[in-house]
Design a protein around this motif. Structure first.
Motif, PDB file in Angstrom:
ATOM      1  N   LEU A 127       0.650  -1.179   0.028  1.00 43.88           N
ATOM      2  CA  LEU A 127       0.218   0.077  -0.035  1.00 43.88           C
ATOM      3  C   LEU A 127       0.949   1.117  -0.021  1.00 43.88           C
ATOM      4  CD1 LEU A 127      -2.685  -1.088   2.661  1.00 43.88           C
ATOM      5  CD2 LEU A 127      -2.869  -1.216   0.140  1.00 43.88           C
ATOM      6  N   LYS A 128       1.960   1.262   0.672  1.00 44.03           N
ATOM      7  CA  LYS A 128       2.934   2.655   0.721  1.00 44.03           C
ATOM      8  C   LYS A 128       3.934   2.475   0.206  1.00 44.03           C
ATOM      9  CE  LYS A 128      -0.460   4.877   2.816  1.00 44.03           C
ATOM     10  NZ  LYS A 128      -1.213   5.748   2.198  1.00 44.03           N
ATOM     11  N   SER A 129       4.562   1.178  -0.215  1.00 44.13           N
ATOM     12  CA  SER A 129       5.883   1.349  -0.655  1.00 44.13           C
ATOM     13  C   SER A 129       6.016   0.451  -1.968  1.00 44.13           C
ATOM     14  CB  SER A 129       6.955   0.729   0.539  1.00 44.13           C
ATOM     15  OG  SER A 129       8.338   0.581  -0.112  1.00 44.13           O
ATOM     16  N   ASN A 130       5.028   0.379  -2.785  1.00 40.51           N
ATOM     17  CA  ASN A 130       4.843  -0.503  -3.834  1.00 40.51           C
ATOM     18  C   ASN A 130       5.968  -0.314  -5.065  1.00 40.51           C
ATOM     19  OD1 ASN A 130       3.920  -2.236  -5.956  1.00 40.51           O
ATOM     20  ND2 ASN A 130       1.955  -2.258  -5.204  1.00 40.51           N
ATOM     21  N   PRO A 131       6.734  -1.588  -5.265  1.00 46.82           N
ATOM     22  CA  PRO A 131       7.900  -1.214  -6.303  1.00 46.82           C
ATOM     23  C   PRO A 131       7.108  -1.376  -7.664  1.00 46.82           C
ATOM     24  CG  PRO A 131       8.276  -3.268  -5.149  1.00 46.82           C
ATOM     25  CD  PRO A 131       6.828  -2.419  -4.506  1.00 46.82           C
ATOM     26  N   PHE A 132       5.827  -1.855  -7.907  1.00 50.29           N
ATOM     27  CA  PHE A 132       5.312  -2.022  -9.163  1.00 50.29           C
ATOM     28  C   PHE A 132       4.425  -1.026  -9.739  1.00 50.29           C
ATOM     29  CE2 PHE A 132       6.422  -6.272  -6.746  1.00 50.29           C
ATOM     30  CZ  PHE A 132       7.370  -6.679  -7.616  1.00 50.29           C
ATOM     31  N   LEU A 277      14.248   5.319  10.559  1.00 52.48           N
ATOM     32  CA  LEU A 277      15.227   6.632  10.429  1.00 52.48           C
ATOM     33  C   LEU A 277      15.908   6.763   8.951  1.00 52.48           C
ATOM     34  CD1 LEU A 277      16.876   6.293  13.781  1.00 52.48           C
ATOM     35  CD2 LEU A 277      15.256   8.185  12.945  1.00 52.48           C
ATOM     36  N   VAL A 278      16.370   5.422   8.459  1.00 49.18           N
ATOM     37  CA  VAL A 278      16.885   5.425   6.927  1.00 49.18           C
ATOM     38  C   VAL A 278      15.618   5.962   5.893  1.00 49.18           C
ATOM     39  CG1 VAL A 278      17.996   4.115   5.459  1.00 49.18           C
ATOM     40  CG2 VAL A 278      18.660   3.916   7.731  1.00 49.18           C
ATOM     41  N   ARG A 279      14.806   5.582   6.008  1.00 49.22           N
ATOM     42  CA  ARG A 279      13.765   5.820   4.935  1.00 49.22           C
ATOM     43  C   ARG A 279      12.864   6.865   5.259  1.00 49.22           C
ATOM     44  NH1 ARG A 279      15.055   0.630   5.366  1.00 49.22           N
ATOM     45  NH2 ARG A 279      15.246  -0.775   3.528  1.00 49.22           N
ATOM     46  N   SER A 280      12.950   7.592   6.328  1.00 50.75           N
ATOM     47  CA  SER A 280      12.103   8.724   6.477  1.00 50.75           C
ATOM     48  C   SER A 280      12.534  10.129   6.089  1.00 50.75           C
ATOM     49  CB  SER A 280      11.679   8.762   7.969  1.00 50.75           C
ATOM     50  OG  SER A 280      13.045   9.037   8.540  1.00 50.75           O
ATOM     51  N   GLY A 281      14.040  10.296   5.761  1.00 49.82           N
ATOM     52  CA  GLY A 281      14.787  11.157   5.387  1.00 49.82           C
ATOM     53  C   GLY A 281      15.003  12.194   6.581  1.00 49.82           C
ATOM     54  N   ILE A 282      14.968  11.598   7.730  1.00 49.60           N
ATOM     55  CA  ILE A 282      15.183  12.516   8.992  1.00 49.60           C
ATOM     56  C   ILE A 282      16.654  12.295   9.171  1.00 49.60           C
ATOM     57  CG2 ILE A 282      15.266  12.191  11.442  1.00 49.60           C
ATOM     58  CD1 ILE A 282      12.539  11.046  11.544  1.00 49.60           C
ATOM     59  N   LEU A 283      17.425  11.430   8.660  1.00 48.64           N
ATOM     60  CA  LEU A 283      19.009  11.484   8.791  1.00 48.64           C
ATOM     61  C   LEU A 283      19.472  11.751   7.530  1.00 48.64           C
ATOM     62  CD1 LEU A 283      19.521   7.843  10.337  1.00 48.64           C
ATOM     63  CD2 LEU A 283      19.475  10.103  11.565  1.00 48.64           C
ATOM     64  N   SER A 284      20.682  12.298   7.781  1.00 49.89           N
ATOM     65  CA  SER A 284      21.469  13.031   6.682  1.00 49.89           C
ATOM     66  C   SER A 284      22.615  12.013   6.355  1.00 49.89           C
ATOM     67  CB  SER A 284      21.636  14.564   6.837  1.00 49.89           C
ATOM     68  OG  SER A 284      22.772  14.753   5.929  1.00 49.89           O
ATOM     69  N   SER A 285      22.652  11.556   5.553  1.00 52.01           N
ATOM     70  CA  SER A 285      23.522  10.169   5.151  1.00 52.01           C
ATOM     71  C   SER A 285      23.953   9.848   4.042  1.00 52.01           C
ATOM     72  CB  SER A 285      23.283   8.842   6.420  1.00 52.01           C
ATOM     73  OG  SER A 285      24.178   8.042   6.122  1.00 52.01           O
ATOM     74  N   VAL A 286      25.169   9.185   3.646  1.00 49.14           N
ATOM     75  CA  VAL A 286      25.262   8.813   2.161  1.00 49.14           C
ATOM     76  C   VAL A 286      24.587   7.363   2.007  1.00 49.14           C
ATOM     77  CG1 VAL A 286      27.367   7.512   2.902  1.00 49.14           C
ATOM     78  CG2 VAL A 286      27.053   8.205   0.395  1.00 49.14           C
ATOM     79  N   HIS A 287      24.292   6.999   3.115  1.00 49.06           N
ATOM     80  CA  HIS A 287      23.448   5.628   3.041  1.00 49.06           C
ATOM     81  C   HIS A 287      22.034   5.673   3.158  1.00 49.06           C
ATOM     82  CE1 HIS A 287      27.219   3.772   4.144  1.00 49.06           C
ATOM     83  NE2 HIS A 287      27.284   4.617   5.117  1.00 49.06           N
ATOM     84  N   GLY A 296       7.928   7.958   6.220  1.00 53.38           N
ATOM     85  CA  GLY A 296       8.517   7.756   7.609  1.00 53.38           C
ATOM     86  C   GLY A 296       7.430   7.666   8.718  1.00 53.38           C
ATOM     87  N   PHE A 297       6.377   8.599   8.523  1.00 52.24           N
ATOM     88  CA  PHE A 297       5.150   8.434   9.566  1.00 52.24           C
ATOM     89  C   PHE A 297       4.600   7.172   9.575  1.00 52.24           C
ATOM     90  CE2 PHE A 297       0.544   8.917   9.965  1.00 52.24           C
ATOM     91  CZ  PHE A 297       0.328   9.427  11.324  1.00 52.24           C
ATOM     92  N   TYR A 298       4.256   6.617   8.424  1.00 53.16           N
ATOM     93  CA  TYR A 298       3.757   5.307   8.322  1.00 53.16           C
ATOM     94  C   TYR A 298       4.701   4.010   8.879  1.00 53.16           C
ATOM     95  CZ  TYR A 298      -0.189   6.915   5.297  1.00 53.16           C
ATOM     96  OH  TYR A 298      -1.084   7.807   4.701  1.00 53.16           O
ATOM     97  N   LEU A 299       5.948   4.394   8.613  1.00 54.06           N
ATOM     98  CA  LEU A 299       6.860   3.347   9.241  1.00 54.06           C
ATOM     99  C   LEU A 299       6.628   3.447  11.006  1.00 54.06           C
ATOM    100  CD1 LEU A 299       9.806   3.195   6.810  1.00 54.06           C
ATOM    101  CD2 LEU A 299       8.500   1.233   7.936  1.00 54.06           C
ATOM    102  N   LEU A 300       6.646   4.882  11.235  1.00 50.87           N
ATOM    103  CA  LEU A 300       6.704   5.052  12.594  1.00 50.87           C
ATOM    104  C   LEU A 300       5.503   4.637  13.297  1.00 50.87           C
ATOM    105  CD1 LEU A 300       7.833   6.418  15.164  1.00 50.87           C
ATOM    106  CD2 LEU A 300       6.550   8.710  14.517  1.00 50.87           C
ATOM    107  N   VAL A 301       4.338   4.517  12.649  1.00 50.66           N
ATOM    108  CA  VAL A 301       2.993   4.043  13.022  1.00 50.66           C
ATOM    109  C   VAL A 301       3.266   2.420  13.294  1.00 50.66           C
ATOM    110  CG1 VAL A 301       0.416   3.333  12.634  1.00 50.66           C
ATOM    111  CG2 VAL A 301       1.417   5.657  12.574  1.00 50.66           C
ATOM    112  N   LEU A 302       3.854   1.693  12.232  1.00 50.67           N
ATOM    113  CA  LEU A 302       4.062   0.231  12.158  1.00 50.67           C
ATOM    114  C   LEU A 302       5.096   0.075  13.556  1.00 50.67           C
ATOM    115  CD1 LEU A 302       3.381  -2.145  10.709  1.00 50.67           C
ATOM    116  CD2 LEU A 302       5.528  -1.547   9.304  1.00 50.67           C
ATOM    117  N   LEU A 303       6.057   0.958  13.542  1.00 53.62           N
ATOM    118  CA  LEU A 303       7.095   0.566  14.864  1.00 53.62           C
ATOM    119  C   LEU A 303       6.291   0.707  16.065  1.00 53.62           C
ATOM    120  CD1 LEU A 303       9.672   0.338  16.056  1.00 53.62           C
ATOM    121  CD2 LEU A 303      10.011   2.827  15.489  1.00 53.62           C
TER     122      LEU A 303
END
Length: 620
Positions: A127-132, A277-287, A296-303
């Protein structure tokens, strides 16, 4: 085919939802795994065949990309990586179903919990991260792929890292099952410990591969930058170490089960926190992936749902232990507990350094960065104290004993470690301590083993017989602890003796670092399908014997489709040191060149392998 992949994800979600209501003998976990696996295979096929009608392929691939990087591009973005995350979750669901005995009372509850976790992430992916998702218009080619991710290290690092992260989902599910079924601590520890060991081993390999990639690809000659995303992988690794050692106590003495269960829940929760954290854009990183606050909000709800539910189960089902055991201060029991507290303290140091700048930014708008000095001051001393207690602990009995006989019996180890002091007194105090303590731990391990098999005190055949009788557990401990000593020793030597020099070189010019001379032999322009590069040929000479050791060929690349420049380092390896070379742009027919002398890098990688191998052997 994208429609088929979405149908398969729907089927996987329905089967995950249905599992608690059907007999587990139907083996629904296999069908769930097969559905997600086939969906992932379809995405890989779309990347390989350049199906640019799919957004995921269009934004992360190009027809000129090498096959390997077309495949690794599948998980080089947040949608594809989330599908990989879901695939690994369902893999562990399937493994739990076939490995855990059907007569085990924990199995039904544990696999049900795992199925519900899979349901959450399959639905999120769908629903929120569909690669297709299909492109709204027709395109002829893709936009390419981040150049720094076009490396063999990034092709294999994420899958292994995920196998480590998500192995802790199995231990999480077994912890919930142990609470609900009120399983005795020693029985529960025997069941869950192999899953913890395999997960932690794979996480160790994943982190090591990430460090190896950073060392080779980022062009700064380092393997750890205290980057926020690096820290996120280190946090569950530290808690995992504490959990592995604590499970020994739970298994042997049937105490501290609640503490072990809590660490188990925290370890998996940290993995999900890292994903957020990695997928929400909160962190500034090359990774990190691109900024997407709603994602990120939906992942936070899931967490919150998963972690909150686990904590509620823990609060309502935890049972106070009726076993009371006291141990003297110098016992293996006490030393393990002290080291566990130190590991947890180290975790909080990294946790604070990683999340405090984020909280400060969102609460006050102030931007700060927490860098290497913070971790050098707080984290490194904790590691050295842990090593000291590791040396003491492995020679303490569970029932306790005095330290004086240990110092007397192993005086050779203490003297040998101290003997290196005159050679390193010019180094910084922290590096001196790191080298002495790590060498001391290595010598202690070897001397203790030689005493165990009576080496040089009896015949060779008798020593071999005694070596065969030594338990796998002892060998596992010995290899893992030796790996830790090698890792710390390699890091200390690398930092303490490293050198770097840079200059603009013309043909025939050279740079000297330590006892090595790097001489520019040739510069040429290389044209590949997806990039052009300035490629230098540089010879490496040992000045002690004037022998040419070989050539390195660093490149300065320009990726045509992405429009980005990237440095490709070239490294001359030997057992004791690396000569690490990068080149940059031309200036007046000279090329910018930087040469690093990096001692003991091989020791770092060998130490990491030993740690993982020791853990895998302990699992057996």
């Amino acid at each position: 085919m994208p429609n088929l992949a979405n149908i398969l994800l729907v089927i996987a979600s329905l089967l995950s939802f249905a599992y608690p209501f059907f007999s587990y003998r139907l083996r629904l976990p296999f069908l769930i795994f097969l559905s997600v696996f086939t969906s992932m295979a379809i995405l890989v096929y779309c990347h390989i065949t350049n199906d640019f009608s799919i957004e995921n392929v269009y934004y992360n691939s190009h027809s000129t990309k090498p096959l390997l990087y077309k495949i690794s591009g599948v998980w080089g973005n947040k949608e594809g990586s989330m599908l990989l995350w879901t695939l690994v979750l369902t893999l562990y669901l399937f493994l739990m179903d076939i490995i855990i005995d059907d007569n085990n009372l924990l199995k039904r509850v544990a696999v049900t919990v795992q199925a519900l976790i899979c349901l959450c992430f399959v639905l999120f992916t769908l629903l929120k991260s569909n690669p297709f998702i299909k492109m709204p218009y027709i395109v002829s080619d893709g936009l390419g792929f981040n150049p720094i991710l076009q490396d063999i290290g990034l092709a294999i690092h994420p899958p292994i890292l995920y196998l480590g992260y998500l192995g802790f989902s199995a231990t999480f599910s077994l912890a919930i099952a142990g609470l609900i079924k009120q399983t005795e601590g020693n029985i529960w520890a025997k069941i869950v410990r192999p899953w913890v060991l395999i997960s932690w081993s794979l996480l160790t390999l994943g982190i090591s591969l990430g460090s190896w990639w950073a060392y080779r690809e980022l062009g700064w000659g380092g393997f750890w930058f205290w980057d926020p995303v690096e820290n996120i992988s280190l946090m569950p690794w530290l808690i995992g170490i504490a959990l592995i050692h604590l499970l020994l106590i739970v298994r042997n003495f049937n105490v501290l089960k609640n503490f072990a269960v809590l660490l188990t829940l925290i370890t998996f929760s940290l993995g999900i926190t890292g994903t957020f954290l990695v997928r929400s854009g909160i962190l500034s990183s090359v990774h990190a992936f691109t900024n997407d606050q709603m994602y990120g909000f939906y992942l936070l709800v899931l967490l919150s749902m998963i972690t909150g539910s686990a904590l509620l189960v823990f609060i309502f089902y935890k049972r106070k232990s009726s076993v009371n055991i006291t141990f003297p201060i110098f016992s293996r029991f006490t030393i393990i507990l002290i080291n566990n507290l130190l590991f947890i303290t180290a975790f909080f140091v990294i946790f604070s350094g990683t999340l405090y700048p984020i909280l400060l930014k969102y609460l006050t708008g102030e931007l700060i960065s927490v860098g290497t000095p913070y971790y050098n001051i707080l984290f490194n001393p904790i590691v050295l104290i842990i090593l000291i207690f590791t040396i003491i602990g492995q020679y303490c009995r569970w029932q306790g004993n005095s330290l004086l006989p240990i110092f007397s019996e192993y005086r050779f180890s203490f003297c040998s470690a101290a003997a290196i002091l005159p050679f390193i007194l010019h180094m910084q105090l922290m590096i001196i301590l790191s080298i002495v303590i790590s060498v001391g731990l290595l010598i202690f391990i070897l001397e203790a083993y030689s005493k165990r098999i009576r080496l040089f005190k009896s015949s060779l055949s008798e020593s071999i017989t005694l070596a065969q009788r030594v338990s796998k557990t002892y060998y596992a401990m010995m290899i893992a602890h030796a790996g830790v000593a090698l890792l710390v020793l390699g890091i200390a030597c690398s930092i303490g003796w490293q050198e770097e020099k840079e200059a603009y070189l013309k043909i025939g010019d050279s740079i000297t670092v330590n006892k090595f001379k790097a001489t520019l032999q040739n510069v040429e322009l290389v044209k590949e399908k997806n990039f052009h590069a300035v490629k230098a040929t540089i010879s490496i000479q040992n000045l002690l014997n004037n022998k040419i050791l070989g050539n390195v060929m660093p490149e300065y690349r320009f990726y045509l489709i992405e429009g980005q420049r990237n440095i490709e380092s070239s490294i001359y390896h030997n057992l004791f040191s690396d000569i690490y070379v990068i080149v940059g742009e031309f200036n007046k027919r000279a090329i910018a060149t930087k040469v690093y002398y990096k001692p003991a890098m091989s020791v770092i990688w060998i130490g990491s392998i030993f740690i993982a191998l020791g853990s895998l052997l302990a699992m057996l």
